[in-house]
Scaffold this active site. Structure first.
Site, short mmCIF file in Angstrom:
data_model
loop_
_atom_site.label_atom_id
_atom_site.label_comp_id
_atom_site.label_asym_id
_atom_site.label_seq_id
_atom_site.Cartn_x
_atom_site.Cartn_y
_atom_site.Cartn_z
N LYS A 172 0.85 -1.20 0.00
CA LYS A 172 0.00 0.00 0.00
C LYS A 172 0.88 1.25 0.00
CE LYS A 172 -1.63 2.98 2.70
NZ LYS A 172 -1.82 4.24 1.95
N GLY A 225 7.50 5.72 7.57
CA GLY A 225 6.61 6.86 7.77
C GLY A 225 6.84 7.51 9.11
N SER A 226 5.78 8.03 9.70
CA SER A 226 5.93 8.80 10.94
C SER A 226 6.01 7.89 12.17
CB SER A 226 4.72 9.72 11.09
OG SER A 226 3.54 8.95 11.22
N VAL A 229 2.42 6.73 13.41
CA VAL A 229 1.80 5.57 12.74
C VAL A 229 2.66 4.32 12.94
CG1 VAL A 229 0.95 4.66 10.54
CG2 VAL A 229 0.61 7.07 11.09
N GLY A 230 3.98 4.50 13.03
CA GLY A 230 4.88 3.37 13.29
C GLY A 230 4.47 2.63 14.56
N GLU A 247 10.86 2.21 9.70
CA GLU A 247 11.80 3.27 9.30
C GLU A 247 11.06 4.59 9.54
OE1 GLU A 247 13.20 5.99 8.01
OE2 GLU A 247 13.34 5.42 5.89
N CYS A 281 13.69 11.36 4.92
CA CYS A 281 13.89 10.88 6.29
C CYS A 281 15.33 11.06 6.72
CB CYS A 281 13.47 9.42 6.40
SG CYS A 281 14.13 8.40 5.09
N GLU A 377 11.69 16.30 13.71
CA GLU A 377 11.82 16.24 12.25
C GLU A 377 10.89 17.27 11.62
OE1 GLU A 377 10.54 12.54 10.26
OE2 GLU A 377 12.50 12.56 9.29
P1 NAP Z 1 2.26 8.75 7.92
O1 NAP Z 1 0.89 9.14 8.29
O2 NAP Z 1 3.08 7.97 8.88
O3 NAP Z 1 2.11 7.93 6.54
C1 NAP Z 1 2.95 6.90 6.12
C2 NAP Z 1 2.14 5.77 5.50
O4 NAP Z 1 1.32 5.16 6.49
C3 NAP Z 1 1.18 6.23 4.39
O5 NAP Z 1 1.06 5.22 3.42
C4 NAP Z 1 -0.11 6.38 5.16
O6 NAP Z 1 -1.26 6.33 4.35
C5 NAP Z 1 -0.05 5.19 6.08
N1 NAP Z 1 -0.90 5.27 7.26
C6 NAP Z 1 -1.38 6.37 7.90
N2 NAP Z 1 -2.14 6.03 8.95
C7 NAP Z 1 -2.16 4.66 8.99
C8 NAP Z 1 -2.75 3.72 9.87
N3 NAP Z 1 -3.49 4.08 10.89
N4 NAP Z 1 -2.55 2.41 9.62
C9 NAP Z 1 -1.78 2.01 8.58
N5 NAP Z 1 -1.20 2.87 7.71
C10 NAP Z 1 -1.37 4.19 7.92
O7 NAP Z 1 3.09 10.01 7.50
P2 NAP Z 1 2.55 11.38 6.85
O8 NAP Z 1 1.27 11.81 7.49
O9 NAP Z 1 2.55 11.16 5.40
O10 NAP Z 1 3.68 12.40 7.28
C11 NAP Z 1 3.71 12.92 8.60
C12 NAP Z 1 5.13 13.08 9.10
O11 NAP Z 1 5.79 11.81 9.11
C13 NAP Z 1 6.03 13.94 8.23
O12 NAP Z 1 5.90 15.28 8.46
C14 NAP Z 1 7.40 13.41 8.57
O13 NAP Z 1 7.89 14.01 9.74
C15 NAP Z 1 7.16 11.95 8.84
N6 NAP Z 1 7.50 11.13 7.64
C16 NAP Z 1 8.59 10.35 7.68
C17 NAP Z 1 8.94 9.62 6.56
C18 NAP Z 1 10.13 8.74 6.51
O14 NAP Z 1 10.66 8.50 5.43
N7 NAP Z 1 10.57 8.17 7.61
C19 NAP Z 1 8.18 9.71 5.40
C20 NAP Z 1 7.03 10.51 5.40
C21 NAP Z 1 6.71 11.20 6.53
P3 NAP Z 1 -1.88 7.65 3.65
O15 NAP Z 1 -0.81 8.68 3.58
O16 NAP Z 1 -2.30 7.12 2.34
O17 NAP Z 1 -3.04 8.10 4.47
#
Ligand code: NAP
Ligand code: MG
Length: 475
Positions: A172, A225-226, A229-230, A247, A281, A377
């Site tokens: 996904k 991701g964040s 959510v991690g 990650e 990241c 971050e």
């Molecule tokens: P995020 O919410 O953690 O999204 C990452 C992934 O997880 C996306 O595919 C998202 O889906 C999915 N997701 C969200 N909620 C979920 C849940 N409850 N269960 C399962 N999967 C879920 O990150 P973001 O909102 O895009 O970004 C927020 C912050 O995270 C950024 O500002 C940054 O600080 C950090 N971030 C870190 C990285 C990294 O590479 N480590 C990458 C992106 C963001 P959808 O987006 O489709 O809703």
């Protein structure tokens, strides 16, 4: 236009919850559509993957898995320009960067194509009466969730090793950017994987993502991701007792000593924070600099920051927009809070006209390492300058953060380079360079709250396999 559909069991099918519009952040216009999916779609994908794992795909030997991955690499390579255009439109990254990303997804498949039949177990000396050997076996059905910042690259990074090792996959991508990924799957289809080996389900994190993370039929979850959510992903994995790879980003230091080659360091330092508009990241977001050279470096950086060109991605500027309004507001709020807490803006590039979600690269001084901006971050092009006195002070500051993803040390002193790299707590440490995650061959992943598990390189194959030990008593 890409198909606004899921790819399940080798076929393109509609999402059970309809469709979602995709945004072009350079112009605030519609970029395309994707399928909106939930539990039903995820369930079909997991069932298809299980059947593939128990069937044709599970019986495909390593050499043939490698051949299939190699075919994918070649097909993707032939379509780099089209993939790059979609990625650039959808994420707002400049075409130059999008081309690199499109090339890298192909490179991931190429690397793991070569690795598939070279990853093996050991024979283990035990006793004269026994022959003991270990096998590296796939885990079964692996789940993969990625963010929006490097959709193409991360697709290759997470799927290619899992497939090379013989797992069947359910993937996904992020709702904010995945048009190029959908196109990549149309191309991957041409390679002729057995149905169900590789499944794509698009949609919202709370719908499709949550359904995947909660599904009992998943044997391993890989998440980028964040941290917020991690944690959810990890809790879900605890409920199902299955391994998870996380990650979760970083706050990576670039440590510059007074003996460093500043001409070489300066452009790399700038690029490490502005690449992908800072939405990386492994962005080098804390410049930890010896006080003796502080003024000289800051002066050089101000000149460079002022010249950075920000604009719509298709004009191929130095940096494009932030992914969406919510992220832009987040970056703006971080900078405003830092100013309130005493930091100053030393330089800021020009903000272009237009409806894009632009945030100009910003250099911030008088930053205390304990402050909010130095500890969290930003995920935007904001570099904070933090001075240090001596080597011990540099190491303390570099490590004084909850994250530990990557770091860089700039010095001409070989002994110091070794001492400091040994002392820094991070998954990757560069000396006299910086490679925001580095090449496909280089193991990558976090320490501390940056997460755990390793992607990239041969190392990634350990995460998506288990060791099986065979103990034969021949008396
Ligand atoms: P995020 O919410 O953690 O999204 C990452 C992934 O997880 C996306 O595919 C998202 O889906 C999915 N997701 C969200 N909620 C979920 C849940 N409850 N269960 C399962 N999967 C879920 O990150 P973001 O909102 O895009 O970004 C927020 C912050 O995270 C950024 O500002 C940054 O600080 C950090 N971030 C870190 C990285 C990294 O590479 N480590 C990458 C992106 C963001 P959808 O987006 O489709 O809703
Ligand atoms: Mg988009």
């Amino acid at each position: 236009m890409t198909k606004p559909q899921n790819y399940i069991n080798g076929k393109w099918v509609d999402g059970s919850l309809g469709k979602l519009d995709m945004l072009n952040p350079s112009y605030d216009t519609k970029a395309g559509e994707i399928a909106r999916s939930g539990e039903k779609d995820i369930d079909s994908a997991v069932k298809a993957a299980r059947e593939a794992f128990n069937g044709v795909w599970g019986k495909t030997d390593a050499a043939n898995r490698g051949r299939m991955l190699y075919k994918v690499a070649k097909i993707l390579e032939e379509n780099v320009e089209e993939l790059a255009e979609l990625e650039s439109k959808d994420t707002g990254k400049p075409m130059k960067q999008a081309r690199t990303d499109a090339t890298l997804i192909a490179r991931y498949f190429e690397f793991y194509a070569g690795a598939a039949d070279k990853f093996h177990g050991d024979t283990i000396p035990f006793s004269d009466d026994y022959t003991v050997y270990s096998q590296r076996v796939p885990l079964g059905v692996t789940g993969h969730i990625i963010p929006w910042n490097y959709p193409l690259q991360m697709t290759g990074r997470t799927l290619a090793p899992a497939l090379a090792a013989g797992n069947a996959t359910v993937f996904k991508p992020a709702e904010d950017a995945c048009l190029a990924v959908v196109r990549a799957f149309e191309l991957i289809h041409e390679a002729g994987f057995p149905p169900g080996a590789i499944n794509l389900v698009t949609g919202l994190g709370t719908e499709a993502g949550g359904a995947l993370a909660n599904h009992p039929g998943i044997d391993h979850m890989a998440f980028t991701g964040s941290p917020e959510v991690g944690k959810i992903i990890m809790k879900n994995s605890a409920d199902h007792i299955r391994p998870v790879l996380l990650e979760l980003g970083g706050k990576s230091p670039q440590v510059v000593f007074k003996d460093a080659d500043l001409d070489a360091a300066m452009p790399v330092i700038v690029n490490a924070i502005i690449q992908n508009a800072g939405q990386t990241c492994s962005a080098g977001s804390r410049l930890v600099i010896q006080e003796d050279i502080h003024d000289e470096v800051v002066e050089g950086l101000i000149k460079r920051f002022n010249k950075i060109k920000v604009g719509p991605a298709d004009k191929d500027p130095d940096i494009g927009p932030i992914i969406n309004k919510k992220q832009l507001e987040r970056v703006e709020s971080f900078v405003a809070r830092a100013e309130k807490e005493g930091a100053t803006i030393l330089a800021q590039a020009e903000k272009p006209e237009g409806k894009g979600y632009f945030f100009p690269p910003t250099l911030m001084g008088k930053v205390n390492n304990d402050s909010f901006i130095a500890q969290n971050e930003v995920f935007g092009p904001v570099l904070t300058v933090i001075p240090f006195k001596d080597e011990a002070d540099a190491i303390r500051i570099a490590n004084d953060v909850e994250f530990g993803l990557i770091a860089a040390v700039w010095t001409k002193d070989n002994g110091r380079a070794h001492r400091v790299t040994n002392a820094i707590n991070a998954g990757q440490v560069y000396v006299n360079g910086y490679g925001a995650g580095g090449g496909v061959e280089l193991p990558f992943g976090g320490m501390k709250k940056s997460g755990f598990g390793r992607e990239k390189g041969f190392e990634a194959l350990y995460d998506v396999t288990a060791v099986k030990t065979i103990i034969i008593n021949h008396g």
